[in-house]
Design an enzyme around this catalytic site. Sequence first.
Site, PDB file in Angstrom:
ATOM      1  N   GLU A 179      -3.758  10.985   5.968  1.00 16.43           N
ATOM      2  CA  GLU A 179      -4.371  10.934   4.639  1.00 16.43           C
ATOM      3  C   GLU A 179      -3.401  11.495   3.583  1.00 16.43           C
ATOM      4  O   GLU A 179      -3.644  12.509   2.949  1.00 16.43           O
ATOM      5  CB  GLU A 179      -5.716  11.670   4.643  1.00 16.43           C
ATOM      6  CG  GLU A 179      -6.429  11.745   3.300  1.00 16.43           C
ATOM      7  CD  GLU A 179      -6.592  10.418   2.551  1.00 16.43           C
ATOM      8  OE1 GLU A 179      -6.761   9.367   3.207  1.00 16.43           O
ATOM      9  OE2 GLU A 179      -6.517  10.444   1.312  1.00 16.43           O
ATOM     10  N   TYR A 188     -14.875   5.299  -4.555  1.00 16.06           N
ATOM     11  CA  TYR A 188     -15.165   6.548  -3.855  1.00 16.06           C
ATOM     12  C   TYR A 188     -16.193   7.399  -4.576  1.00 16.06           C
ATOM     13  O   TYR A 188     -17.111   7.916  -3.967  1.00 16.06           O
ATOM     14  CB  TYR A 188     -13.871   7.334  -3.594  1.00 16.06           C
ATOM     15  CG  TYR A 188     -13.052   6.670  -2.505  1.00 16.06           C
ATOM     16  CD1 TYR A 188     -13.290   6.959  -1.168  1.00 16.06           C
ATOM     17  CD2 TYR A 188     -12.124   5.687  -2.811  1.00 16.06           C
ATOM     18  CE1 TYR A 188     -12.599   6.302  -0.158  1.00 16.06           C
ATOM     19  CE2 TYR A 188     -11.422   5.021  -1.803  1.00 16.06           C
ATOM     20  CZ  TYR A 188     -11.673   5.333  -0.481  1.00 16.06           C
ATOM     21  OH  TYR A 188     -11.011   4.677   0.517  1.00 16.06           O
ATOM     22  N   HIS A 229       0.876  -1.180   0.000  1.00 12.02           N
ATOM     23  CA  HIS A 229       0.000   0.000   0.000  1.00 12.02           C
ATOM     24  C   HIS A 229       0.912   1.229   0.000  1.00 12.02           C
ATOM     25  O   HIS A 229       0.879   2.055   0.916  1.00 12.02           O
ATOM     26  CB  HIS A 229      -0.940  -0.039   1.212  1.00 12.02           C
ATOM     27  CG  HIS A 229      -2.168   0.817   1.066  1.00 12.02           C
ATOM     28  ND1 HIS A 229      -3.448   0.328   1.202  1.00 12.02           N
ATOM     29  CD2 HIS A 229      -2.315   2.136   0.803  1.00 12.02           C
ATOM     30  CE1 HIS A 229      -4.328   1.312   1.046  1.00 12.02           C
ATOM     31  NE2 HIS A 229      -3.660   2.425   0.804  1.00 12.02           N
ATOM     32  N   ASN A 243      -2.322  -2.420  -3.658  1.00 11.99           N
ATOM     33  CA  ASN A 243      -3.438  -1.502  -3.510  1.00 11.99           C
ATOM     34  C   ASN A 243      -3.346  -0.409  -4.569  1.00 11.99           C
ATOM     35  O   ASN A 243      -2.350   0.314  -4.643  1.00 11.99           O
ATOM     36  CB  ASN A 243      -3.420  -0.826  -2.140  1.00 11.99           C
ATOM     37  CG  ASN A 243      -4.549   0.180  -2.008  1.00 11.99           C
ATOM     38  OD1 ASN A 243      -5.716  -0.196  -1.952  1.00 11.99           O
ATOM     39  ND2 ASN A 243      -4.227   1.477  -1.994  1.00 11.99           N
ATOM     40  N   GLU A 244      -4.367  -0.286  -5.371  1.00 12.33           N
ATOM     41  CA  GLU A 244      -4.511   0.837  -6.313  1.00 12.33           C
ATOM     42  C   GLU A 244      -3.233   1.169  -7.077  1.00 12.33           C
ATOM     43  O   GLU A 244      -2.696   2.283  -6.960  1.00 12.33           O
ATOM     44  CB  GLU A 244      -4.989   2.082  -5.568  1.00 12.33           C
ATOM     45  CG  GLU A 244      -6.308   1.914  -4.851  1.00 12.33           C
ATOM     46  CD  GLU A 244      -6.871   3.233  -4.306  1.00 12.33           C
ATOM     47  OE1 GLU A 244      -6.174   4.253  -4.350  1.00 12.33           O
ATOM     48  OE2 GLU A 244      -8.034   3.233  -3.868  1.00 12.33           O
ATOM     49  N   GLU A 257     -12.454  -1.008  -0.281  1.00 15.27           N
ATOM     50  CA  GLU A 257     -12.506   0.318   0.357  1.00 15.27           C
ATOM     51  C   GLU A 257     -13.724   1.071  -0.137  1.00 15.27           C
ATOM     52  O   GLU A 257     -14.045   1.050  -1.333  1.00 15.27           O
ATOM     53  CB  GLU A 257     -11.294   1.203  -0.003  1.00 15.27           C
ATOM     54  CG  GLU A 257     -10.010   0.852   0.690  1.00 15.27           C
ATOM     55  CD  GLU A 257      -8.862   1.776   0.289  1.00 15.27           C
ATOM     56  OE1 GLU A 257      -9.107   2.947  -0.085  1.00 15.27           O
ATOM     57  OE2 GLU A 257      -7.720   1.304   0.343  1.00 15.27           O
TER      58      GLU A 257
HETATM   59  C1  GBH Z   1      -7.620   5.365  -1.359  1.00 12.76           C
HETATM   60  O1  GBH Z   1      -7.279   6.070  -2.492  1.00 12.76           O
HETATM   61  C2  GBH Z   1      -6.384   4.821  -0.703  1.00 12.76           C
HETATM   62  O2  GBH Z   1      -6.230   3.435  -0.959  1.00 12.76           O
HETATM   63  C3  GBH Z   1      -6.313   5.085   0.772  1.00 12.76           C
HETATM   64  O3  GBH Z   1      -5.015   4.863   1.222  1.00 12.76           O
HETATM   65  C4  GBH Z   1      -6.783   6.492   1.046  1.00 12.76           C
HETATM   66  O4  GBH Z   1      -6.588   6.878   2.364  1.00 12.76           O
HETATM   67  C5  GBH Z   1      -8.246   6.558   0.701  1.00 12.76           C
HETATM   68  O5  GBH Z   1      -8.474   6.117  -0.582  1.00 12.76           O
HETATM   69  C6  GBH Z   1      -8.833   7.950   0.844  1.00 12.76           C
HETATM   70  O6  GBH Z   1      -8.212   8.842   0.001  1.00 12.76           O
HETATM   71  O7  GBH Z   1     -11.214  14.317  -7.769  1.00 12.76           O
HETATM   72  O8  GBH Z   1     -13.373  14.246  -6.758  1.00 12.76           O
HETATM   73  O9  GBH Z   1     -12.929  12.849  -8.652  1.00 12.76           O
HETATM   74  C7  GBH Z   1      -8.364   6.741  -3.115  1.00 12.76           C
HETATM   75  C8  GBH Z   1      -8.051   7.235  -4.483  1.00 12.76           C
HETATM   76  C9  GBH Z   1      -8.133   9.070  -5.905  1.00 12.76           C
HETATM   77  C10 GBH Z   1     -10.184   8.258  -4.984  1.00 12.76           C
HETATM   78  C11 GBH Z   1      -8.777  10.385  -6.189  1.00 12.76           C
HETATM   79  C12 GBH Z   1     -10.876   9.563  -5.347  1.00 12.76           C
HETATM   80  C13 GBH Z   1     -10.634  11.527  -6.925  1.00 12.76           C
HETATM   81  C14 GBH Z   1     -11.850  12.191  -6.408  1.00 12.76           C
HETATM   82  N1  GBH Z   1      -8.775   8.430  -4.799  1.00 12.76           N
HETATM   83  N2  GBH Z   1     -10.192  10.228  -6.415  1.00 12.76           N
HETATM   84  S1  GBH Z   1     -12.379  13.493  -7.461  1.00 12.76           S
END
Ligand code: GBH
Length: 443
Positions: free
Chosen positions: A396, A283, A113, A157-158, A342
């Site tokens: 974060e 997300y 990660h 992870n990602e 997640e």
């Molecule tokens: C995850 O990444 C990670 O795995 C984790 O470590 C982290 O803490 C968690 O999420 C929260 O951030 O610009 O409005 O379209 C998430 C990856 C990339 C998801 C950016 C949302 C863009 C939102 N993120 N993405 S937006």
Amino acid sequence: MFLWGTATASYQIEGAVSEDGRGVSVWDTFAGEPGRVRDGHTGEVACDHYHRWPEDVELMAGLGVNSYRFSVAWPRVQPTGSGPVNQAGLDFYDRLVDALCARDIVPAVTLFHWDLPQELEDRGGWLDRDTAHRFAEYAAVVADRLADRVPMWITLNEPFVHMVFGYALGTHAPGRTLLLDALPVAHHQLLGHGLATAALRERGAGRVLITNNCTPVRAASADPADVAAAHAYDTLHNRLFNDPVLLGKYPDMSAYGVRLDCVRDGDLDLISAPLDGLGINYYNPTRIAAPSGEGLPFTDAGITGYPTTAFGWPVVPDGLRELLTGLKARYGDALPPVYVTENGCSQHDEPGPDGTVDDRARIDYLDGHIAALDRARAEGVDVRGYYVWSLLDNFEWAEGYHQRFGLVHVDFATGRRTPKASYHWLRERLAERTGADAGPREP
Ligand code: GBH
């Protein structure tokens, strides 16, 4: 058994960065550089989970989850990323796994990660093919110690976020700004996944998954230029990391000037070895328009008309159903069981005068997304798990401690944990659903 869990990651919660022989990771280096992380925050102490883990396991037991997804810090296990194994680092995870098993909480281990040992980064990091081999060696070391008790393994992870933020845009460690020249990072991570999968299989490691963050992509309008841009984004975000794993081939990216010269014969066979599940982090959806000239084949047009989280991300629960049913439509029988590894939201949560943390917007977020998950299952997607990001407020990444994703509030000055209203809500929701979780709820 449907897995209901919470998720965390090593650098975001552990702290204790120089204890018991841990080596330096790219995130220690990056966070230590001025201007990288908001207000200069670092993971040096974080949630101090390295010392407070027994309390955190009890919090999960109290919540009633039956699984916990956490990641192993590679530099705790191999301080320089290769060669000598640091037994004291492995001992930490060994104790954690025992405690989880004692509480009937299924450990789901993520091997990477984002906290790469700095020494490997100094040799090229994921731009270098050798890192994939080092990753498989490290996976073998961890499996040798934990596979007898850990039934669920997530290699990466990602890898998309790690490539884009870490190597293309430089907003995450290791802070490189290579734009499309970062593409080898995609292939070398995927190769690492394939090699690690083989190492895990040799050790009878149980279920093996990769976790990709995926986003349903919408074109900003019906204009063909917007539609083409949305297609480009979907290809580079979603297909680039799913197609090689599930279909054994890369999507056609030639139209975007993307070439993967580093792919060698046999790589895709390793990368596409059958998996027991696909981990999906969701997300929000993405709305894409034609490029506005910064060298990429698309622009993020932003989504309007939805509530947003403290991060500014739109809250679109049905996007989860759309994503899952879309994956099923795209991959058909090649889609293994899906685990939502997640899902969650950030808020500005602080305890009120009575000491409680009223995070009702998080309750709405989780309630909406769990309902969307049920709809996807009712529409035939084989979903087998759902993990809330995150158990605790934590580090974060580039936002430091400014975004709180936890079901449990953490006072970073004292380490004190306070379960939020969402924790109590989820406990009741899980209690209701236990036993009834083999299928979707009846309407
Ligand atoms: C995850 O990444 C990670 O795995 C984790 O470590 C982290 O803490 C968690 O999420 C929260 O951030 O610009 O409005 O379209 C998430 C990856 C990339 C998801 C950016 C949302 C863009 C939102 N993120 N993405 S937006």
